[in-house]
Design an enzyme around this catalytic site. Structure first.
Site: not given
Ligand code: ADP
Length: 470
Positions: A179, A185, A221-223, A229, A312
């Site tokens: 990432k 986005g 990172e680990k997927y 979510h 935000r």
């Protein structure tokens, strides 16, 4: 630049406008439904608004409703909605004493927040240093870890070389996800299932990050195989007091972008909410966080894993407003004026259920953008139905910006009633002239997994792939 004459400020004598550092005129550095959302909260507090707009948005609803309107440049956002100098000049010329950035555009730009504050204009947002830290996902992960939030296992920080990335992947085990530290986005990330494709996919993610954000710093990172979510809405007063307003479940995603959001999550128990909620609000209090924020987690097998914090207001904030009764934009403005939060944690009670459907001007099957003239528009209405949108009949949706044209948000005393009402409200929505995603939402609401709440972040992509082959 064009300045429209001011409407009279009919409510300026209310006590709220006489606070210690009252805000009297807010420049809204955004467009579309969020500009309207902010305008509405401001007017309900007796505060005037200044719209800024590109030449493509001269006829937009946010421009029509604001007390003042200033054109800040041509259609490309880089020359208008992202143009620091033009926006600051517009604030100076119009006498705005505060700027609200909405979401997207300049909302998470720490440098812009600093420029605003250095002009003695109130920034209706978090402290610039917090925007900066959380905007760098590597720094954000470290800060979150230091504040006691559970993390996705992965690299301790940024990873520089291919060898380093390979070593981290070997240690945590495939699949992994590379990432971009500057990501947003859903861009600049690649899932890597095994060592063979590592180099190619990391290079792809880096290139995407470089062109989207001008920064190709990566972390690994680990997927997680099949998580949901789940994100917590937090709010701080900047002086060490912070609360949470429960969670939102945003697992229905296409290309890592949310399509449909609900509050509360169908899988979180009140005990789990209280436990995680107190962890996140304590973290925000310890940071001295100011304003609205969202802490995003992946949730799998009953465990939360921090992925990022958004400093935000979020697109999906209305579902939280529906179940808590708290107006988050009003709260943002009050905190920027120097007031304490108007509610305490004990006063936050969740009632019922709320769902938001994002309605985009795009083909509901191919997802190809569909800008153009809206020749007929009728919004859904009735009890507990909220439509946040700048649409009107005769409006021409410009092709230059995000395709989201409306949000339909519905409340019900239970999840089941909420869904019944949502189906009814979707039937009432009429948008003619452009293609849009109402039919997609109608289809989704017939799916047994959506009805039962049994979905993860993979569900929608799999369903879409199946729909294509059927
Ligand atoms: P962005 O800032 O681009 O939105 P996020 O870090 O918030 O990126 O991730 C966006 C989405 O990507 C998540 O909601 C999830 O669907 C997916 N994702 C991110 N990290 C992971 C991970 N470690 N495992 C599985 N999915 C992930």
């Amino acid at each position: 630049m064009r300045i429209r004459s001011s409407l009279t400020n009919r409510w300026s004598s209310l006590p709220e406008a006489r606070a210690a550092m009252p805000i009297t005129r807010i420049l809204i550095a955004n467009r579309g439904e969020i500009a309207l959302r902010i305008h509405r909260a401001a007017h309900e507090m007796g505060i005037e608004t200044v719209a800024v707009h590109s030449t493509a948005d001269a006829d937009a609803m946010h421009v029509r409703l604001a007390d003042h309107a200033i054109c800040i440049g041509p259609p490309p956002a880089g020359q208008s909605y992202l143009n620091h100098a033009a926006i600051i000049s517009a604030a100076e010329i119009s006498g705005a004493d505060a700027i609200h950035p909405g979401y997207g555009f300049l909302s998470e730009n720490a440098q812009f927040a600093e420029i605003v504050e250095s002009h003695d204009i109130a920034w209706i947002g978090p402290k610039p240093e917090h925007i900066r830290t959380m905007g760098d996902k590597v720094a954000a992960k470290k800060t979150a870890g230091d504040l006691g939030l559970p993390l996705v296992p992965g690299s301790a920080g940024a990873v520089e070389t291919m060898d380093e990335i390979r070593a981290v992947a070997d240690e945590i085990g495939y699949p992994v996800i590379a990432k971009a530290a500057a990501g947003g986005g859903g861009r600049g990330m690649q899932v890597i299932t095994g060592p063979e494709k590592l180099e190619e996919l990391v290079t792809q993610a880096k290139n995407e990050a470089q062109s989207a954000f001008g920064d190709d710093t990566m972390y690994v990172e680990k997927y997680l195989g099949n998580p949901r979510h789940i994100e917590f809405q937090v709010f701080g007063d900047g002086n060490g007091n912070a609360i949470h307003l429960g969670e939102r479940d945003c697992s229905l995603q296409r290309r890592h972008q949310k399509v449909f959001e609900e509050a509360p999550s169908p899988v979180i128990t009140p005990e789990e909410r209280d436990r995680m909620g107190s962890i996140v609000s304590k973290a925000m209090a310890d940071m001295g966080y100011r304003g609205a924020g969202t802490i995003e987690f992946l949730w799998e097998d009953g465990e939360f894993y921090f992925i990022e914090m958004n400093t935000r207001l979020q697109v999906e904030h209305p579902v939280t407003e529906m179940v808590t009764g708290v107006d988050l934009v009003r709260e943002q403005i009050r905190v920027a004026e120097g007031h304490p939060l108007s509610v305490t944690q004990d006063e936050i009670e969740l009632h019922g259920h709320a769902i938001e459907c994002r309605i985009n001007a795009e083909d509901p099957f191919t997802f190809a953008p569909s800008p153009g003239l809206v020749n007929y528009y009728h919004a859904a209405g009735g009890m507990h139905v909220r439509v946040d949108s700048g649409l009107y009949a005769g409006y021409r949706i410009p092709p230059y910006y995000d395709s989201m044209i409306a949000k339909l948000i519905v409340y019900g005393s239970s999840r089941e009633k909420c869904m019944m009402r949502l189906r009814r409200a979707l039937e009432e929505m009429v948008i003619e002239g452009v293609k849009h995603s109402v039919p997609l939402h109608q289809e989704l609401l017939r799916e047994p997994d959506v009805i039962s709440g049994d979905y993860t972040i993979k569900w929608l992509e799999e369903w879409l792939a199946k729909r294509e082959t059927d």
